[in-house]
Design a protein around this motif. Structure first.
Motif, PDB file in Angstrom:
ATOM      1  N   TYR A 117      -8.298   1.945   2.370  1.00  0.00           N
ATOM      2  CA  TYR A 117      -8.763   2.412   1.068  1.00  0.00           C
ATOM      3  C   TYR A 117      -8.045   3.702   0.667  1.00  0.00           C
ATOM      4  O   TYR A 117      -7.693   3.902  -0.508  1.00  0.00           O
ATOM      5  CB  TYR A 117     -10.276   2.638   1.087  1.00  0.00           C
ATOM      6  CG  TYR A 117     -11.062   1.454   0.580  1.00  0.00           C
ATOM      7  CD1 TYR A 117     -10.918   1.025  -0.741  1.00  0.00           C
ATOM      8  CD2 TYR A 117     -11.944   0.767   1.393  1.00  0.00           C
ATOM      9  CE1 TYR A 117     -11.634  -0.062  -1.223  1.00  0.00           C
ATOM     10  CE2 TYR A 117     -12.665  -0.327   0.926  1.00  0.00           C
ATOM     11  CZ  TYR A 117     -12.503  -0.732  -0.392  1.00  0.00           C
ATOM     12  OH  TYR A 117     -13.199  -1.820  -0.876  1.00  0.00           O
ATOM     13  N   LEU A 118      -7.810   4.578   1.638  1.00  0.00           N
ATOM     14  CA  LEU A 118      -7.080   5.808   1.342  1.00  0.00           C
ATOM     15  C   LEU A 118      -5.652   5.510   0.899  1.00  0.00           C
ATOM     16  O   LEU A 118      -5.082   6.236   0.083  1.00  0.00           O
ATOM     17  CB  LEU A 118      -7.057   6.708   2.576  1.00  0.00           C
ATOM     18  CG  LEU A 118      -8.371   7.415   2.922  1.00  0.00           C
ATOM     19  CD1 LEU A 118      -8.319   7.963   4.335  1.00  0.00           C
ATOM     20  CD2 LEU A 118      -8.659   8.526   1.936  1.00  0.00           C
ATOM     21  N   SER A 119      -5.061   4.454   1.441  1.00  0.00           N
ATOM     22  CA  SER A 119      -3.701   4.076   1.048  1.00  0.00           C
ATOM     23  C   SER A 119      -3.677   3.417  -0.318  1.00  0.00           C
ATOM     24  O   SER A 119      -2.778   3.681  -1.132  1.00  0.00           O
ATOM     25  CB  SER A 119      -3.113   3.115   2.093  1.00  0.00           C
ATOM     26  OG  SER A 119      -2.886   3.767   3.312  1.00  0.00           O
ATOM     27  N   LEU A 120      -4.664   2.540  -0.573  1.00  0.00           N
ATOM     28  CA  LEU A 120      -4.709   1.835  -1.860  1.00  0.00           C
ATOM     29  C   LEU A 120      -4.986   2.782  -3.020  1.00  0.00           C
ATOM     30  O   LEU A 120      -4.379   2.674  -4.086  1.00  0.00           O
ATOM     31  CB  LEU A 120      -5.787   0.749  -1.822  1.00  0.00           C
ATOM     32  CG  LEU A 120      -5.454  -0.564  -1.124  1.00  0.00           C
ATOM     33  CD1 LEU A 120      -6.715  -1.427  -1.025  1.00  0.00           C
ATOM     34  CD2 LEU A 120      -4.363  -1.313  -1.883  1.00  0.00           C
ATOM     35  N   TYR A 121      -5.914   3.719  -2.800  1.00  0.00           N
ATOM     36  CA  TYR A 121      -6.390   4.585  -3.894  1.00  0.00           C
ATOM     37  C   TYR A 121      -6.374   6.046  -3.427  1.00  0.00           C
ATOM     38  O   TYR A 121      -7.427   6.649  -3.176  1.00  0.00           O
ATOM     39  CB  TYR A 121      -7.793   4.162  -4.313  1.00  0.00           C
ATOM     40  CG  TYR A 121      -7.892   2.693  -4.669  1.00  0.00           C
ATOM     41  CD1 TYR A 121      -7.194   2.170  -5.753  1.00  0.00           C
ATOM     42  CD2 TYR A 121      -8.668   1.817  -3.915  1.00  0.00           C
ATOM     43  CE1 TYR A 121      -7.265   0.818  -6.082  1.00  0.00           C
ATOM     44  CE2 TYR A 121      -8.751   0.471  -4.234  1.00  0.00           C
ATOM     45  CZ  TYR A 121      -8.052  -0.018  -5.314  1.00  0.00           C
ATOM     46  OH  TYR A 121      -8.127  -1.365  -5.631  1.00  0.00           O
ATOM     47  N   PRO A 122      -5.194   6.641  -3.314  1.00  0.00           N
ATOM     48  CA  PRO A 122      -5.076   7.988  -2.731  1.00  0.00           C
ATOM     49  C   PRO A 122      -5.705   9.097  -3.557  1.00  0.00           C
ATOM     50  O   PRO A 122      -5.952  10.180  -3.025  1.00  0.00           O
ATOM     51  CB  PRO A 122      -3.557   8.182  -2.611  1.00  0.00           C
ATOM     52  CG  PRO A 122      -2.966   7.242  -3.610  1.00  0.00           C
ATOM     53  CD  PRO A 122      -3.873   6.061  -3.645  1.00  0.00           C
ATOM     54  N   SER A 123      -5.962   8.868  -4.835  1.00  0.00           N
ATOM     55  CA  SER A 123      -6.541   9.935  -5.653  1.00  0.00           C
ATOM     56  C   SER A 123      -8.055   9.805  -5.796  1.00  0.00           C
ATOM     57  O   SER A 123      -8.671  10.564  -6.547  1.00  0.00           O
ATOM     58  CB  SER A 123      -5.888   9.952  -7.045  1.00  0.00           C
ATOM     59  OG  SER A 123      -6.203   8.775  -7.769  1.00  0.00           O
ATOM     60  N   MET A 183       0.833  -1.202   0.000  1.00  0.00           N
ATOM     61  CA  MET A 183       0.000   0.000   0.000  1.00  0.00           C
ATOM     62  C   MET A 183       0.867   1.252   0.000  1.00  0.00           C
ATOM     63  O   MET A 183       2.001   1.240   0.456  1.00  0.00           O
ATOM     64  CB  MET A 183      -0.897   0.026   1.233  1.00  0.00           C
ATOM     65  CG  MET A 183      -1.938  -1.085   1.263  1.00  0.00           C
ATOM     66  SD  MET A 183      -3.020  -0.907   2.712  1.00  0.00           S
ATOM     67  CE  MET A 183      -3.954  -2.427   2.566  1.00  0.00           C
ATOM     68  N   ALA A 184       0.297   2.362  -0.449  1.00  0.00           N
ATOM     69  CA  ALA A 184       1.014   3.626  -0.447  1.00  0.00           C
ATOM     70  C   ALA A 184       1.216   4.104   0.978  1.00  0.00           C
ATOM     71  O   ALA A 184       0.535   3.681   1.902  1.00  0.00           O
ATOM     72  CB  ALA A 184       0.220   4.675  -1.246  1.00  0.00           C
TER      73      ALA A 184
END
Length: 299
Positions: free
Chosen positions: A69-75, A1-2
């Motif tokens: 979810y915020l880490s997986l898909y930050p945009s 993850m980001a």
């Protein structure tokens, strides 16, 4: 993850970074990708993530799903819908609470030169719903959007949908009640659940009542078939509130209705809305989420 997960301020609610737009709805817009911001828009991310939680979910428990979810898909922009018992007792509560989310969704998908063509099968929205509470709120959100304005999406049914069961209903509505409040409210809940069982199971043969209505709505090919790209079910034999046979039955009905891309992810002894607990289950769980969004590993 980001590594650029949004972190709420110390001692604040884990949802403090979101904007509350109704008693049960929150929205989050990612930081601008202009300048030196690290959150550069990723075209592979969902344009919008819709999270519809289980009934009575607490902030801390919601955050255990929201932050990954915020880490997986930050945009990605995010809509959070919180289910409460009143949504089942009042016909107007759920439609009223989800209504403010509609303008936010429409603002993200206004026609523009960069919009995907109508013939594209590329999803723009990732929907994740938990339990029958999330199922109810999502149903009303889709009704408010109408099929004509519903973007193409991938959907994850987590610990749902289930049929009406007496003790499952009682456990769901009594969750969180302790001490004297439990003993005061429990008899009323038993009467309510017994009434539901009599009308919707004994008389209606599981074809009447709110849960039966929701289950049919999620498999309505005429309204959803052109918008749903793929779906997945995350469930378990250890779930005491929603039986695994009910989930598999709904998936089988979906295939008969014409929904072809369906993935079943059955966990072992995990509990209701708790299939991602533990290091091994967590890796598997979020791997399922990524695979469903990317269209890989479908069974």
């Amino acid at each position: 993850m980001a590594s650029n997960t949004v972190t709420p301020p110390a001692k604040a609610s884990p949802l403090a970074f979101m904007t509350k737009i109704s008693p049960s709805a929150y929205v989050y817009t990612p930081p601008s990708s202009s300048g030196d911001d690290n959150n550069v828009t990723n075209n592979d991310d969902p344009k919008l993530i819709i999270l519809a939680t289980w009934m009575g979910a607490r902030d801390l428990h919601i955050a255990k799903y929201l932050l990954p979810y915020l880490s997986l898909y930050p945009s990605s922009s995010i809509i959070l819908l919180r289910s409460e018992p009143r949504h089942f007792f009042s016909k107007s509560a759920a439609p009223r609470d989800v209504a403010p989310a509609v303008p936010f969704i429409k603002s993200l998908f206004l026609p523009s030169p960069s919009s995907p063509s109508s013939g594209s099968n590329r999803p723009e929205v990732l929907i994740h719903l938990w339990s029958n509470g999330g199922s109810l709120l999502l149903h009303h959100l889709r009704l408010a959007l109408t099929p004509q304005f519903l973007p193409k999406y991938v959907i994850i049914y987590d610990s749902c949908p289930g049929q009406y069961r007496y003790m499952s209903a009682f456990r769901a509505f009594s969750a969180g009640l302790t001490g004297v409040w439990y003993w005061i409210v429990a008899p009323v809940l038993h009467l309510f659940c017994a009434w539901g069982w009599f009308w919707h199971v004994l008389i209606g043969r599981n074809k009447t009542g709110p849960l039966a209505h929701l289950n049919r709505g999620h498999n309505d090919w005429e309204k959803l078939g052109g918008k749903e790209v793929r779906r997945g079910y995350i469930y378990s034999e250890g779930d005491e509130l929603v039986g695994w046979r009910d989930v598999e039955g709904h998936a089988a009905e979906a295939k008969r209705a014409g929904f072809k891309e369906v993935r079943m992810e059955k966990f072992g002894g995990t509990g209701h809305v708790a299939h991602g607990r533990g290091e091994e289950n967590q890796r598997r769980y979020w791997g399922v989420v990524r695979g469903l969004w990317e269209g890989s590993g479908l069974t």
